[in-house]
Write a protein that holds these residues in place. Structure first.
Motif, short mmCIF file in Angstrom:
data_model
loop_
_atom_site.label_atom_id
_atom_site.label_comp_id
_atom_site.label_asym_id
_atom_site.label_seq_id
_atom_site.Cartn_x
_atom_site.Cartn_y
_atom_site.Cartn_z
N PRO A 179 0.84 -1.20 0.00
CA PRO A 179 0.00 0.00 0.00
C PRO A 179 0.87 1.25 0.00
CG PRO A 179 0.15 -0.85 2.23
CD PRO A 179 0.93 -1.81 1.35
N THR A 180 1.57 1.47 -1.11
CA THR A 180 2.50 2.61 -1.17
C THR A 180 1.79 3.95 -1.04
OG1 THR A 180 2.49 2.27 -3.57
CG2 THR A 180 4.40 1.49 -2.37
N PHE A 181 0.51 3.98 -1.42
CA PHE A 181 -0.27 5.20 -1.21
C PHE A 181 -0.28 5.55 0.28
CE2 PHE A 181 -3.49 2.45 0.45
CZ PHE A 181 -4.25 3.26 1.29
N LEU A 182 -0.40 4.53 1.12
CA LEU A 182 -0.46 4.72 2.57
C LEU A 182 0.91 5.12 3.11
CD1 LEU A 182 -2.05 4.53 5.22
CD2 LEU A 182 -1.43 2.10 5.32
N TYR A 183 1.96 4.49 2.62
CA TYR A 183 3.30 4.85 3.07
C TYR A 183 3.55 6.34 2.83
CZ TYR A 183 4.07 -0.24 2.62
OH TYR A 183 3.97 -1.61 2.72
N GLU A 184 3.18 6.80 1.62
CA GLU A 184 3.42 8.20 1.31
C GLU A 184 2.51 9.13 2.09
OE1 GLU A 184 3.26 11.23 -2.47
OE2 GLU A 184 3.97 9.19 -2.84
N SER A 185 1.26 8.73 2.29
CA SER A 185 0.34 9.54 3.07
C SER A 185 0.86 9.75 4.49
CB SER A 185 -1.04 8.89 3.10
OG SER A 185 -1.97 9.70 3.81
N LEU A 186 1.36 8.67 5.11
CA LEU A 186 1.89 8.77 6.47
C LEU A 186 3.17 9.59 6.50
CD1 LEU A 186 1.25 5.11 7.71
CD2 LEU A 186 -0.06 7.18 8.28
N TRP A 187 4.03 9.41 5.50
CA TRP A 187 5.25 10.21 5.41
C TRP A 187 4.91 11.69 5.30
CZ3 TRP A 187 10.34 9.78 6.16
CH2 TRP A 187 11.19 10.75 5.61
N ASN A 188 3.92 12.01 4.50
CA ASN A 188 3.51 13.40 4.33
C ASN A 188 2.94 13.98 5.63
OD1 ASN A 188 4.30 13.23 1.68
ND2 ASN A 188 2.24 13.02 0.86
N LEU A 189 2.15 13.19 6.34
CA LEU A 189 1.59 13.67 7.61
C LEU A 189 2.71 13.94 8.63
CD1 LEU A 189 -1.60 11.46 8.05
CD2 LEU A 189 -1.50 13.91 7.56
N ALA A 190 3.72 13.07 8.64
CA ALA A 190 4.88 13.31 9.51
C ALA A 190 5.57 14.61 9.11
CB ALA A 190 5.85 12.14 9.43
N GLY A 191 5.62 14.87 7.81
CA GLY A 191 6.22 16.11 7.32
C GLY A 191 5.43 17.34 7.74
N VAL A 192 4.10 17.22 7.74
CA VAL A 192 3.26 18.33 8.20
C VAL A 192 3.60 18.67 9.66
CG1 VAL A 192 0.90 19.08 8.73
CG2 VAL A 192 1.37 17.83 6.61
#
Length: 283
Positions: A179-192
């Protein structure tokens, strides 16, 4: 054990007569609204004119969608060559975020110059919001079963403690996928979260946005390596990985250049210089 009962989620959110609303567009819209609200709150604190971001969004959002779609179609033209009209069917998916970011950045630069505002100030204010919109928008890819990675076992997905609806949606073409969409979504939230913290640190002006560039690109480079549906350049390298490397190098070069030239001497939380008026004395 792989089951044959996994059914993909319905990509249609609801229908109103002849109007069909797809989850893909709805989720992207939700991400844009959440990002705008976050940025607008900060813009008031930083003294931007009240309607600045609303006016910018009016131009940037449609141009970002156009840029994202054009970018995607250019690098996957073989999918549209026989039916070019399908390039207009954005509800089917196929928005490349890098194309949207490039279009948005150009729009913001032109907008800032026309309004006599600092592009870097606007970029710093909106950086967490852009990343928030990207984090939310990835769930549109989830609904459309795109932006997924290589094959994995169901047991692997269960080991990630994912809810059943995500596991089932990752059953694509007879196999389970990362679920690479999820990996990136979580990475982005950490970035926020990181960018919101760095606001309080009072970084040099422009460096919040540059940090966003580097953070997002670093994560995207590695996550993209897991994907099997990536846009390719001459069948040699994944386009997103190449752009990510360029963005990281460019971001670091910008940090060094702006510090050496004094372009980043102002701080994010610095108050705007007040214009003083000189009263004429009576003679």
């Amino acid at each position: 054990m792989i089951t044959a009962t996994a059914q993909p989620l319905n990509p249609i959110a609801f229908e109103l007569g002849p109007l069909t609303v797809h989850w893909y567009g709805l989720i992207i819209g939700i991400g844009a609204v959440l990002g705008y609200l976050l940025a607008q709150s900060e813009a008031k604190k930083r003294g931007l004119p009240e309607d600045t971001l609303a006016d910018l969004l009016l131009f940037a959002l449609p141009l970002a969608i156009l840029g994202a779609r054009l970018y995607y179609v250019i690098f996957s033209w073989e999918n549209y060559a026989d039916q070019p009209v399908r390039a207009l069917y954005i509800w089917e998916g196929g928005l490349a975020i890098h194309g949207g970011l490039i279009a948005s950045a150009i729009t913001a630069i032109v907008f800032a110059r026309k309004k006599g505002l600092s592009f870097w100030k606007i970029a710093d204010i909106t950086a967490p919001s852009i990343l928030l919109g990207q984090a939310v928008g990835r769930w549109g890819n989830f609904i459309n079963q795109e932006a997924y990675g290589g094959e994995v076992s169901r047991g692997f997905l269960e080991s990630l403690f994912l809810p059943e609806f995500i596991i089932e949606q990752m059953f694509i073409n007879g196999a389970y996928h990362h679920p690479t969409f999820l990996y990136e979504s979580l990475w982005n939230l950490a970035g926020v979260a990181l960018l919101l913290y760095l606001r309080k640190v009072n970084m040099r002006q422009g460096e919040l946005f540059i940090t966003y560039m580097i953070w997002y690109s670093f994560g995207r480079f590695f996550i993209e390596g897991l994907r099997t549906d990536s846009l390719m350049l001459f069948d040699v390298i994944q386009v997103a990985q190449l752009i990510s490397l360029v963005a990281i190098a460019g971001g670091i070069a910008l940090l060094v250049y702006r510090r050496k030239t004094g372009m980043s001497n102002r701080r994010y939380l610095d108050a705007e210089p007040q214009k003083t008026t000189v009263k004429k004395s009576k003679s």
